[in-house]
Design a protein around this motif. Structure first.
Motif, PDB file in Angstrom:
ATOM      1  N   UNK A 299       0.812  -1.217   0.000  1.00 16.99           N
ATOM      2  CA  UNK A 299       0.000   0.000   0.000  1.00 16.99           C
ATOM      3  C   UNK A 299       0.841   1.262   0.000  1.00 16.99           C
ATOM      4  N   UNK A 300       2.170   1.151  -0.231  1.00 15.02           N
ATOM      5  CA  UNK A 300       3.005   2.345  -0.078  1.00 15.02           C
ATOM      6  C   UNK A 300       4.152   2.472  -1.065  1.00 15.02           C
ATOM      7  N   UNK A 301       4.558   1.403  -1.726  1.00 15.02           N
ATOM      8  CA  UNK A 301       5.757   1.492  -2.564  1.00 15.02           C
ATOM      9  C   UNK A 301       5.469   1.163  -4.023  1.00 15.02           C
ATOM     10  N   UNK A 302       4.987  -0.039  -4.301  1.00 16.03           N
ATOM     11  CA  UNK A 302       4.823  -0.500  -5.680  1.00 16.03           C
ATOM     12  C   UNK A 302       3.460  -0.068  -6.221  1.00 16.03           C
ATOM     13  N   UNK A 303       3.482   0.823  -7.205  1.00 11.28           N
ATOM     14  CA  UNK A 303       2.254   1.469  -7.669  1.00 11.28           C
ATOM     15  C   UNK A 303       1.362   0.501  -8.442  1.00 11.28           C
ATOM     16  N   UNK A 304       1.901  -0.133  -9.453  1.00 15.33           N
ATOM     17  CA  UNK A 304       1.133  -1.070 -10.278  1.00 15.33           C
ATOM     18  C   UNK A 304       1.982  -2.323 -10.470  1.00 15.33           C
ATOM     19  N   UNK A 305       2.100  -3.166  -9.461  1.00 17.91           N
ATOM     20  CA  UNK A 305       3.041  -4.293  -9.517  1.00 17.91           C
ATOM     21  C   UNK A 305       2.664  -5.330 -10.571  1.00 17.91           C
ATOM     22  N   UNK A 404      -3.208   1.920  -5.197  1.00 20.10           N
ATOM     23  CA  UNK A 404      -4.462   2.635  -4.948  1.00 20.10           C
ATOM     24  C   UNK A 404      -5.357   1.823  -4.010  1.00 20.10           C
ATOM     25  N   UNK A 405      -5.573   0.563  -4.374  1.00 19.90           N
ATOM     26  CA  UNK A 405      -6.461  -0.288  -3.582  1.00 19.90           C
ATOM     27  C   UNK A 405      -5.901  -0.497  -2.175  1.00 19.90           C
ATOM     28  N   UNK A 406      -4.600  -0.703  -2.080  1.00 19.98           N
ATOM     29  CA  UNK A 406      -3.988  -0.939  -0.774  1.00 19.98           C
ATOM     30  C   UNK A 406      -4.064   0.271   0.128  1.00 19.98           C
TER      31      UNK A 406
END
Length: 469
Positions: A299-305, A404-406
């Motif tokens: 929820x804080x680092x990887x935007x669209x993994x 976004x979801x996280x």
């Protein structure tokens, strides 16, 4: 709850008796404190109310007495009964965990509608009388039966999972932690609080003048705390990483600087903290009413993994879950649906991650997906959808489709469900404590505890008490 059929005056005889049984819990005492306004620490768990060095959690006397009213109002005489008088004599004390029996016995009938009743509460384990007394009540005027009477549920906003993590971390040797730019009250206070609880040993790197000013603002002492002067935040982050590379620090902690500056230093090629996996962030959430910590990632680092990154997200979360005491983590990979839909990429990724875990490419826990949020965390919802899985309805780790979801899920849990969140970055050589700027002391202290417990597991560290032996 079903209230039994009540009894009017003519249906009751001298000698009639009824009882209820109740186990004392910490939450009972917190509810009583809130409802009554009596915040006496003698009655609150994890507080030494009389200065003897012991945590008492003594049952409030009038809470014990109130159990008698449950017998009178629910059973004998039951619905429609009103008190006229009640006296109490308190003989012994009950504590958290005691099973109590509240009992009433009719001793006299006074027409047209008054009963005199002997009342007592005893402890099951030794038959000790805790409370005795006498009640005068007005019997119901008419026959009634209430089935499935609904009373609004109460949820005690107490973060017992974080309390347990902190308690587990305190016996460990303090974790040397480089704290970058703790230049405002919350970030400095969290680091110093971790030091006061002997969970971490903070080394402060930043603008000394600002650190001293922040300490003055919160009334904290910096005696014995090492401070390395560096007002530039990127340079401070690099110094902190150097402390890890040299072995002086075994963890990093974010202070009052941008996350990207901290991660830029940690990800540098020379003497950086890369360890073969992607850096991923895990929120360890203590949600009131949920019987276990709930991990939300990323929820804080990887935007669209992509799928490869999600594989690391799953594995890092499993590793952290095991470090905080979840032996066989159950990982629910979230999507909008619980079936694979080629038009919803997150459902495809979830199915692939589930199969990768089945084939041993993700280890240490159980992974299942796609799961919608309801059937990931609620067993009834999972059964309604016909999902047969050891994870569905029991998930302890929630892997979200994207940042976004996280971020939305973590903040919903915090601001609507009153959760506290501890933040840690995984995938580096050492844990990186990463809190939100709005986090309070409990969240920051819990983050230190999570990092310390993870370090202890991967290094095989024993608690100080065991190491001494």
């Amino acid at each position: 709850m079903r209230i039994e059929e009540n009894r009017v005056f003519d249906e009751i005889a001298v000698g009639d008796t009824a009882e209820v049984r109740r186990i004392c819990t910490e939450d009972d005492f917190y509810v009583f404190a809130t409802a009554s306004g009596n915040h006496n620490p003698m009655h609150l768990a994890r507080h030494d109310g009389d200065g003897d060095g012991q945590e008492e959690a003594v049952a409030p006397a009038l809470w014990v007495g109130s159990l008698i009213s449950a017998v009178i109002g629910n059973i004998l005489p039951g619905a429609g009964t009103l008190y006229r008088a009640q006296n109490f004599n308190f003989h012994k004390r009950a504590h958290v965990g005691d099973e109590l029996i509240a009992r009433v016995t009719v001793t006299e009938k006074r027409p047209p509608d008054c009963l005199v009743m002997a009342t007592e509460v005893t402890r099951k384990s030794d038959d000790a009388v805790i409370v005795s007394g006498e009640a005068h009540v007005q019997t119901p005027r008419r026959k009634m039966v209430f089935e499935n009477l609904e009373v609004p549920g109460l949820l005690v906003e107490r973060h017992r999972h974080f309390d347990a993590l902190i308690e587990r971390a305190e016996p460990l040797a303090p974790l040397p932690t480089a704290v970058v730019a703790p230049e405002e009250p919350k970030s400095l206070g969290g680091a110093l609080l971790g030091g006061q609880h002997t969970i971490i040993s903070p080394i402060l790197v930043g603008d000394t003048a600002k650190i001293v000013a922040a300490a003055k603002e919160i009334g904290a002492s910096l005696d014995g705390v090492e401070i390395i002067e560096e007002p530039d935040h990127l340079k401070a982050a690099n110094i902190a990483v150097d402390l890890v590379a040299s072995g002086r620090a075994l963890a990093l902690m974010k202070g009052h600087l941008h996350t990207d500056l901290l991660l830029k230093a940690a990800l540098r090629k020379d003497n950086g903290l890369r360890a073969g996996r992607r850096f991923t962030h895990v929120f360890v959430m203590d949600v009131p009413g949920v019987p276990h910590p709930l991990l939300v990632t990323d929820a804080a680092i990887n935007i669209a993994p992509d799928l490869r990154t999600k594989m690391d997200i799953c594995q890092n979360a499993i590793d952290l879950a095991r470090s905080i005491g979840i032996d066989d983590p159950k990982v629910g990979v979230l999507s909008a649906v619980e079936t694979v839909n080629p038009d919803i990429p997150s459902s495809l990724d979830a199915a692939l991650l589930s199969k990768m875990a089945e084939r041993g490419q993700i280890t240490g826990g159980q992974v299942d997906g796609p799961l919608a949020m309801d059937n990931a965390v609620d067993l009834g919802a999972a059964r309604t959808k016909g999902i047969k899985s050891q994870v569905a309805g029991r998930a302890e780790v929630l892997v979200v489709p994207n940042l976004d979801a996280g971020n939305m899920l973590a903040k919903q849990l915090a601001y609507i469900s009153h959760a506290e969140g501890a933040g840690v970055v995984m995938g580096a050589k050492v844990p990186i404590i990463l809190n939100s700027r709005s986090d309070d002391d409990k969240a920051r202290l819990a983050s230190c505890a999570v990092a310390a417990l993870h370090n202890a597991r991967i290094t095989g560290q024993l608690p100080v008490s065991q190491a001494a032996e």
